[in-house]
Design an enzyme around this catalytic site. Sequence first.
Site, PDB file in Angstrom:
ATOM      1  N   GLU A 223       0.844  -1.193   0.000  1.00 52.79           N
ATOM      2  CA  GLU A 223       0.000   0.000   0.000  1.00 52.79           C
ATOM      3  C   GLU A 223       0.882   1.247   0.000  1.00 52.79           C
ATOM      4  O   GLU A 223       1.888   1.312   0.708  1.00 52.79           O
ATOM      5  CB  GLU A 223      -0.883  -0.026   1.247  1.00 52.79           C
ATOM      6  N   ASP A 225       0.268   5.229   0.640  1.00 57.49           N
ATOM      7  CA  ASP A 225      -0.639   6.316   0.982  1.00 57.49           C
ATOM      8  C   ASP A 225      -0.086   7.621   0.423  1.00 57.49           C
ATOM      9  O   ASP A 225       0.811   8.239   1.005  1.00 57.49           O
ATOM     10  CB  ASP A 225      -0.807   6.421   2.495  1.00 57.49           C
ATOM     11  N   GLU A 228      -3.066  11.314   3.103  1.00 61.11           N
ATOM     12  CA  GLU A 228      -3.991  11.171   4.215  1.00 61.11           C
ATOM     13  C   GLU A 228      -3.991  12.523   4.914  1.00 61.11           C
ATOM     14  O   GLU A 228      -2.941  12.977   5.411  1.00 61.11           O
ATOM     15  CB  GLU A 228      -3.547  10.057   5.154  1.00 61.11           C
ATOM     16  N   HIS A 239       3.881   1.611   2.868  1.00 63.67           N
ATOM     17  CA  HIS A 239       3.478   0.430   3.642  1.00 63.67           C
ATOM     18  C   HIS A 239       3.832  -0.813   2.831  1.00 63.67           C
ATOM     19  O   HIS A 239       3.052  -1.271   1.991  1.00 63.67           O
ATOM     20  CB  HIS A 239       1.967   0.428   3.913  1.00 63.67           C
TER      21      HIS A 239
END
Length: 425
Positions: A223, A225, A228, A239
């Site tokens: 993942e 990001d 955010e 991640h």
Amino acid sequence: MSCLRSLVALVPLFVAVAYGQQIGTNTPEINPSLLWEECTFPGLCQKVNGSVTIDANYRWTHNVGGYTNCKNGNTWDATICPDATTCAENCAVEGVDYASSGVFTSGNALTLSLNTVTNSGPRLYLLGADQKSYQMFKLNQHEFTFDVDLSQVACGMNAALYFSEMDLHGGSASTNKAGAKFGTGYCDAQCPSGDNFFNGQVSATSDLLNQANLENNGICCNEMDIWEANRVSNAFTTHGCSQNGPYTCSGAGCQGQCDGNGCAFNAFHQGDQQFYGSGLTIDTTKKFTVVTQFLTNNGLSSGHLTEIRRLYVQNGRIHENPPTQVKGMPPFNSVSQQYCDAQRTIMNATNLFDETGGMEPLSNAFETGMVLVFSLWDDPFGGMTWLDGPGAGSCPGGLDTSGGPVVNVTFSNIKFGNIGSTFLL
């Protein structure tokens, strides 16, 4: 830090929902259109006719040809679901009314609505042109750009845009006729166990099964990001996982599979408290542009990911990400192996970043392609303090609902292309 997002995002918009695999006939699925652009050089971009789909977990799922829920709360209907494969064959997933689900598109703009009373906000994926598969982005030595207006998104909320290593077709198979068009196959680096169906093992005929998650297993995958954020604070975070996804794990076996906390860059947390926020260098009361560049060791898409760089554009000016101002930290202003190692040393934290492979897992996932995810959610319990609380931002902790029960964020002008090609002054 997607742990809370994964849990909160599973709050249903309907009374009883679950992942389902066959296609229901009560509500037609009409995926809202969303234009985006693919760029070669600055000003030389080609429009792409895309569309979005809402996550399957937000849909009504019932027995094929009937109206009985496949799952009520945490309890499966044993008649419909005596075993995992039969359950997938017996359950049908319905289309949705996107407006009533808080999703609105217009040209190249996507607006998501969050109801802070019911704590329900949508999670969406970008579809490919055929609406049968997800749009896959190969990010190595490319950049990804979007505009965002999050002036309504206050403390305790998260307007998120990120990439997940989901299956191209959402695990479409003989037991999953719904597939990507109906938002199936979610995974992330928190190995969420709340998903009711998951990609199973490949059979002898290479048919990727999609079975009911009767054992409440986790579903893991890499993942990234990109964004955010709320109007007070933001972070971009890697991640990585110990293996390519999506794959399943069970109970304690999920621990350490992925770098759940991730390696994040948050300007406030890194010491610059005047860069991002209301009336600051990046003024979050107004729309602005976010540029993320994924640089490789040889400057080619075939190279290995070494650095993730961030730029902002607002009021005709380019703003570089501010350098770290933390005692003992060199002045990094991007995410790299060196930055992540230094951050872990300063924090005296477990280095899952290195234990799961450093930048390599994402480099591999970026080469294969990842799915673009949008979500808007809040955290009435923990207050989103990891994102905007003391040390990470100026929020005191808790959910700020002073703006009213309905909050909107608009993502627009999405562009993907060669380094330096997706934004103009």
